[in-house]
Scaffold this motif. Structure first.
Motif, PDB file in Angstrom:
ATOM      1  N   GLN A  41       0.840  -1.210   0.000  1.00  0.00           N
ATOM      2  CA  GLN A  41       0.000   0.000   0.000  1.00  0.00           C
ATOM      3  C   GLN A  41       0.877   1.263   0.000  1.00  0.00           C
ATOM      4  O   GLN A  41       0.544   2.247  -0.653  1.00  0.00           O
ATOM      5  CB  GLN A  41      -0.931   0.002   1.224  1.00  0.00           C
ATOM      6  CG  GLN A  41      -2.079  -1.006   1.150  1.00  0.00           C
ATOM      7  CD  GLN A  41      -2.951  -0.842  -0.083  1.00  0.00           C
ATOM      8  OE1 GLN A  41      -3.277   0.274  -0.483  1.00  0.00           O
ATOM      9  NE2 GLN A  41      -3.304  -1.960  -0.709  1.00  0.00           N
ATOM     10  N   LYS A  45       0.904   4.096  -2.869  1.00  0.00           N
ATOM     11  CA  LYS A  45       0.653   5.513  -2.580  1.00  0.00           C
ATOM     12  C   LYS A  45       1.694   6.392  -3.287  1.00  0.00           C
ATOM     13  O   LYS A  45       1.361   7.437  -3.852  1.00  0.00           O
ATOM     14  CB  LYS A  45       0.699   5.746  -1.066  1.00  0.00           C
ATOM     15  CG  LYS A  45       0.144   7.093  -0.675  1.00  0.00           C
ATOM     16  CD  LYS A  45      -0.232   7.135   0.778  1.00  0.00           C
ATOM     17  CE  LYS A  45      -1.040   8.396   1.049  1.00  0.00           C
ATOM     18  NZ  LYS A  45      -1.487   8.474   2.426  1.00  0.00           N
ATOM     19  N   GLU A  48       0.859   6.441  -6.948  1.00  0.00           N
ATOM     20  CA  GLU A  48      -0.288   7.309  -7.236  1.00  0.00           C
ATOM     21  C   GLU A  48       0.109   8.787  -7.159  1.00  0.00           C
ATOM     22  O   GLU A  48      -0.357   9.598  -7.945  1.00  0.00           O
ATOM     23  CB  GLU A  48      -1.432   7.038  -6.242  1.00  0.00           C
ATOM     24  CG  GLU A  48      -2.070   5.653  -6.390  1.00  0.00           C
ATOM     25  CD  GLU A  48      -2.734   5.433  -7.735  1.00  0.00           C
ATOM     26  OE1 GLU A  48      -3.269   6.394  -8.297  1.00  0.00           O
ATOM     27  OE2 GLU A  48      -2.696   4.283  -8.226  1.00  0.00           O
ATOM     28  N   SER A  49       0.996   9.101  -6.206  1.00  0.00           N
ATOM     29  CA  SER A  49       1.379  10.504  -6.048  1.00  0.00           C
ATOM     30  C   SER A  49       2.147  11.014  -7.265  1.00  0.00           C
ATOM     31  O   SER A  49       2.056  12.184  -7.624  1.00  0.00           O
ATOM     32  CB  SER A  49       2.204  10.694  -4.784  1.00  0.00           C
ATOM     33  OG  SER A  49       3.509  10.249  -5.000  1.00  0.00           O
TER      34      SER A  49
END
Lengths: 160, 189
Positions: A41, A45, A48-49
């Motif tokens: 996860q 993250k 995705e950033s």
């Protein structure tokens, strides 16, 4: 699958570069292991950033780049390039020739020196001087039966 | 088919059509700027590095091997240019460059978050920027080519001139470093 193996594969899994077999094993491990699932996860993250952060080029950048491009090489520049390459070649050739000349000079110089010594020795013999006359042999005592030896003996007896 | 289009443009440029190279500039300058911006973490340097990269590719066009994609070659030039920028002596950087993370007024993030997302996204973005700054240029190049430019491992290997195994390792290490950095940032707060 163990956690150590799983950690190694997380990055490739995120990038979709795992083989189907490894992917299946990892997915079943992630479903069971909260720690590895948390690691994944965190990677997700970060991934995705990056997606939400891109930077647009400043306005007019393309025009400035195009403006800064030099004119394409003209015929004269190509000639200049040829001559500059030619100059480099000439310099190398010059250095090589100089080295050859130095080597030839050293070799011929040593030959000349040798022949000079041989010639001077021959001349000495021809003039009645022994080669040994140039050496310390001259200080060896003269044989008593020689003319010089007899003179020395006579001088010695006169002194007494 | 962008790959084929590039080859047509390259052929025309080699035949003396300068406008074909200008088309390549228009096509790739955004991606190269984005790469340089992430690599250098500063918009002014990114702009200079983008310009230098195109200039180098223009001057050395005869060295380009048409058997490979033009974009791979251009990315390689840009990555090396950015690495060189970071290696510049201190006194030159003092004279010419601004500091990492020092953005000018025209630095526009291309994907703006929604107002409710903005604070969290901005915080995360700052953490990512800080994390990228702490990475070595090699790790930074690998992660940026993957995450920002979306290249495959094979393409990244071509750009960085390393094996696919090295690419995998560098990307994984970069993510681990970024993760640690994020964790450290949260602990500080």
């Amino acid at each position: 699958m163990r956690c150590t193996e799983s950690t190694k594969l997380l990055s490739e899994y995120l990038d979709g570069e795992l083989s189907p077999g490894d992917r299946e094993s990892l997915e079943s491990h992630l479903n069971e292991c909260a720690r590895c699932s948390g690691e994944y996860q965190a990677f997700l993250k970060i991934h995705e950033s990056f997606k939400t952060r891109g930077f647009d080029a400043p306005p007019g950048l393309a025009a400035r780049i195009i403006e800064s491009l030099p004119e394409r090489k003209a015929q004269t520049e190509e000639k200049a390039d040829f001559w500059s390459a030619h100059t480099v070649f000439t310099r190398f050739a010059g250095a090589f020739t100089l080295m050859i000349l130095i080597a030839a000079g050293t070799i011929s110089g040593s030959f000349l020196a040798k022949s000079f010594i041989t010639q001077s020795n021959t001349n000495s013999l021809e003039n009645g001087f022994a080669t040994a006359s140039l050496s310390l042999d001259v200080f060896e005592p003269a044989p008593q039966d020689s003319a010089i030896g007899a003179d020395l003996l006579m001088e010695g007896s006169n002194e007494k | 088919m962008p790959f084929e289009n590039d080859h047509i443009l390259i052929r025309r440029f080699k035949e003396g059509d300068r406008s074909s190279f200008e088309e390549l500039v228009h096509k790739y300058h955004g991606r190269i700027y984005n790469l340089c911006r992430y690599m250098l973490n500063n918009s002014k340097d990114a702009e200079d590095a983008t310009q230098d990269s195109f200039l180098k590719s223009f001057r050395n066009f005869e060295k380009f091997d048409p058997a490979f994609p033009f974009s791979t070659w251009l990315y390689r030039i840009a990555v090396n240019t950015c690495i060189d920028y970071r290696r510049k002596p201190f006194f030159l950087s003092f004279l010419k460059r601004s500091k990492e993370g020092e953005d000018s007024e025209y630095d526009h993030p291309s994907a703006l978050p929604s107002p409710e997302e903005s604070y969290e996204s901005k915080e995360l973005g700052l953490q990512i920027d800080a994390g990228l700054r702490s990475l070595s240029p090699k790790l930074r190049a690998a992660i940026v080519l993957k995450e920002v430019e979306g290249l495959s491992y094979e393409e990244i290997a071509g750009v960085l001139d390393v094996s696919i195994g090295t690419v995998k390792s560098r990307i994984s290490r970069a993510r681990e470093e970024l993760k640690k950095n994020l964790a450290g940032f949260r602990e500080q707060k």
